[in-house]
Design a protein around this motif. Structure first.
Motif, PDB file in Angstrom:
ATOM      1  N   HIS A   1      97.067   6.077  43.601  1.00 10.84           N
ATOM      2  CA  HIS A   1      96.331   5.043  43.283  1.00 10.84           C
ATOM      3  C   HIS A   1      95.877   4.912  42.055  1.00 10.84           C
ATOM      4  O   HIS A   1      95.795   3.951  41.283  1.00 10.84           O
ATOM      5  N   LEU A   2      95.121   6.275  41.675  1.00  8.60           N
ATOM      6  CA  LEU A   2      94.504   6.282  40.219  1.00  8.60           C
ATOM      7  C   LEU A   2      95.729   6.409  39.140  1.00  8.60           C
ATOM      8  O   LEU A   2      95.492   5.538  38.314  1.00  8.60           O
TER       9      LEU A   2
ATOM     10  N   LEU B   1      97.786   3.200  34.557  1.00  7.48           N
ATOM     11  CA  LEU B   1      98.812   2.901  33.987  1.00  7.48           C
ATOM     12  C   LEU B   1      98.567   1.358  33.580  1.00  7.48           C
ATOM     13  O   LEU B   1      99.191   0.754  32.636  1.00  7.48           O
ATOM     14  N   ASN B   2      98.399   0.621  34.733  1.00 10.14           N
ATOM     15  CA  ASN B   2      98.008  -0.825  34.545  1.00 10.14           C
ATOM     16  C   ASN B   2      97.070  -1.177  33.590  1.00 10.14           C
ATOM     17  O   ASN B   2      97.100  -2.177  32.711  1.00 10.14           O
TER      18      ASN B   2
ATOM     19  N   GLY C   1      87.289   7.435  29.809  1.00  8.70           N
ATOM     20  CA  GLY C   1      85.868   7.521  30.260  1.00  8.70           C
ATOM     21  C   GLY C   1      85.484   7.154  31.633  1.00  8.70           C
ATOM     22  O   GLY C   1      84.829   7.676  32.362  1.00  8.70           O
ATOM     23  N   SER C   2      86.118   6.025  31.968  1.00  9.69           N
ATOM     24  CA  SER C   2      86.022   5.610  33.399  1.00  9.69           C
ATOM     25  C   SER C   2      86.557   6.549  34.365  1.00  9.69           C
ATOM     26  O   SER C   2      85.833   6.465  35.540  1.00  9.69           O
ATOM     27  N   LEU C   3      87.817   6.974  33.869  1.00  6.54           N
ATOM     28  CA  LEU C   3      88.567   7.740  34.802  1.00  6.54           C
ATOM     29  C   LEU C   3      87.676   9.073  35.212  1.00  6.54           C
ATOM     30  O   LEU C   3      87.481   9.601  36.322  1.00  6.54           O
ATOM     31  N   LEU C   4      87.265   9.745  34.136  1.00  2.00           N
ATOM     32  CA  LEU C   4      86.540  10.975  34.236  1.00  2.00           C
ATOM     33  C   LEU C   4      85.179  10.821  34.996  1.00  2.00           C
ATOM     34  O   LEU C   4      84.792  11.637  35.832  1.00  2.00           O
ATOM     35  N   MET C   5      84.442   9.569  34.568  1.00  2.00           N
ATOM     36  CA  MET C   5      83.231   9.614  35.425  1.00  2.00           C
ATOM     37  C   MET C   5      83.437   9.215  37.127  1.00  2.00           C
ATOM     38  O   MET C   5      82.814   9.734  37.869  1.00  2.00           O
TER      39      MET C   5
END
Length: 479
Positions: free
Chosen positions: A281-282, A287-288, A344-348
């Protein structure tokens, strides 16, 4: 997905407020560019850099930890709140004490009053700062959006009114203070209804938040310098006037990125946090996001690149022609940077702010010599070219880092965004060709026709090749 409806609602309100704030900021700069000089813009640019730098340390990054940890313990939230207040006071004092060093670096005595006035912002922001993150955690973007629009309107009106009445560079600083005051107090009043801080502080309760926050602060600190190093070097090496030209060019190009991209990334962070470690899902969500960002940024930046010759005289008036070539170079930087924004949003969300810190450290170490040499050798244009070089390297490293978190994805990304690149390029060629038929005496007519043609080309090709995106969008909106 479980949080899809909340995310879509949040995106709608974030979109509305962001567009409103973008229009306000653009309108303010357009009006002030006809009243203030490049030097006065440069002076404010120097101080704005300081405000943004000190804001990074205002809460030690622990506000993002509230979202990541989905914190709702009142005692911990109270400890975090009073920590914010303490650091706001501390930053105000540090800024005032470092005033002479800043003036010496820029060799600008006129900065003294501006810096003193700006320090007030660090006493204001912490009052409502935590509540914004709590509203964000609960997907209450409607509340945040209304507050941001209201405070933005009052700040803009203040800046323009004072500029017309001879306050010069101080008009923009007063505008920032009004904006910050209204926003912070509104967040405090509404936030206290649900999360009123207790008279409680215990450092041991928030050790985990501080550990998370330290990496976040480090990441943001390095990201700040990698973003603003050009401004710092130009201000110190070339002076306030050169920085004024660069600031306006940078602001115009950064509008699509700094204002439109957070519509997605603000909502993505809490959603990714709730998804957790579900890589499937990540990857799909990431990708979206990249698809949406490229669909918006590519045509805007390409369009700005090919129409800058007519936009600058129309929007900013005479005396700002130096910014035209700068804008063209910075549009390339903008396209590359927009593709790196969601990291940034993904890593946090995965508790890996340390990876963002490392990436920004590498980028900063590359930028420092490249931009300095560029400024010394070729002035402000050398800085812009240096940014292109460094940003390309940053994107390569950025994509490798995303692969580490969500697995193989580059081929999927290419399938998502290559159409946007092709369509944007075709649009740019058509718009540029149309512009060559007009006389320089008819800039408004030229720009109007170019914008209309650009929209037609992009929309037609998008409808043909990206139908699935529109179907998905209609499905999401209807939910």
């Amino acid at each position: 997905m479980k949080y899809q409806k909340a995310a879509i609602s949040g995106a709608k309100w974030t979109t509305f407020s962001t567009i409103a704030l973008t229009v306000l900021q653009f309108g303010q700069v357009t009006v002030l560019a006809r009243i203030l000089t490049p030097t006065e813009f440069g002076l404010v640019g120097m101080v704005t850099i300081l405000i943004n730098l000190f804001n990074i340390f205002s809460d030690l990054g622990v506000s993002n930890a509230i979202i990541y940890k989905q914190e709702d313990d009142r005692k911990k939230l109270s400890s975090l709140y009073w920590l914010n207040i303490f650091f706001g006071i501390l930053l105000c004092i540090i800024l005032l004490l470092s005033k002479n060093l800043i003036i010496a670096y820029y060799n600008e005595p006129r900065l003294e009053g501006i810096i003193t006035l700006s320090s007030i912002i660090f006493l204001i922001n912490p009052i409502g700062q935590q509540f914004q993150f709590l509203f964000q955690k609960e997907f209450q973007f409607k509340t945040i959006g209304k507050i941001e629009i209201f405070s933005g309107v009052l700040g803009t009106i203040t800046a323009i009114y004072l500029a017309f009445n001879g306050f010069k560079e101080f008009s923009m600083i007063y505008g920032l203070i009004i904006n910050a005051s209204v926003k912070s107090l509104s967040l405090f009043i509404l936030g206290c209804k649900k999360w009123r801080p207790l008279l409680y502080f215990k450092l041991s309760d928030i050790k985990e938040h501080l550990t998370f926050g330290i990496y976040t602060v480090g990441d943001n600190f390095l990201n700040f310098f990698s973003t603003n190093l050009g401004n710092i070097i130009i201000g110190g090496a070339l002076g306030a006037r050169a920085l004024g030209f660069y600031t306006l060019a940078y602001q115009l190009v950064i509008f699509p990125i700094s204002k439109l991209n957070p519509i997605i990334t603000k909502v993505a962070f809490p959603v990714f946090s709730k998804i957790g470690e579900d890589k499937l899902h990540l990857k799909s969500g990431y990708l979206n996001i990249m698809d949406i960002i490229s669909s918006v940024n590519f045509p805007l930046l390409v369009g700005l690149l090919v129409t800058s010759d007519s936009i600058i005289p129309i929007v900013y008036g005479s005396g700002w022609e130096v910014t035209i070539q700068l804008i063209k170079l910075l549009c390339i930087v903008g396209i590359l940077r927009s593709l790196g924004n969601p990291l940034g949003s993904l890593l946090m969300s995965q508790g890996r702010a340390d990876l963002g810190f490392k990436l920004n450290l590498i980028t900063l170490l590359l930028q420092l010599p490249v931009l300095y040499v560029g400024a010394k050798a070729f002035g402000i244009y050398g800085v812009a070219v240096g940014f292109i070089i460094v940003q390309f390297i940053n994107i390569v490293l950025n994509f490798r880092m995303v692969s580490f978190i969500i697995g193989s994805w580059i081929n999927n990304l290419f399938k998502k965004v290559y159409i946007q690149l092709i369509i944007s390029a075709l649009m740019g060629v058509g718009v540029y060709a149309l512009g060559s038929y007009f006389s320089s005496k008819h800039l408004i007519v030229q720009l109007t026709c170019q914008v209309i043609l650009g929209i037609i080309i992009y929309v037609v090709f998008y409808l043909v090749f990206k139908k699935e995106n529109l179907k998905n969008f209609k499905t999401y909106v209807s939910k």
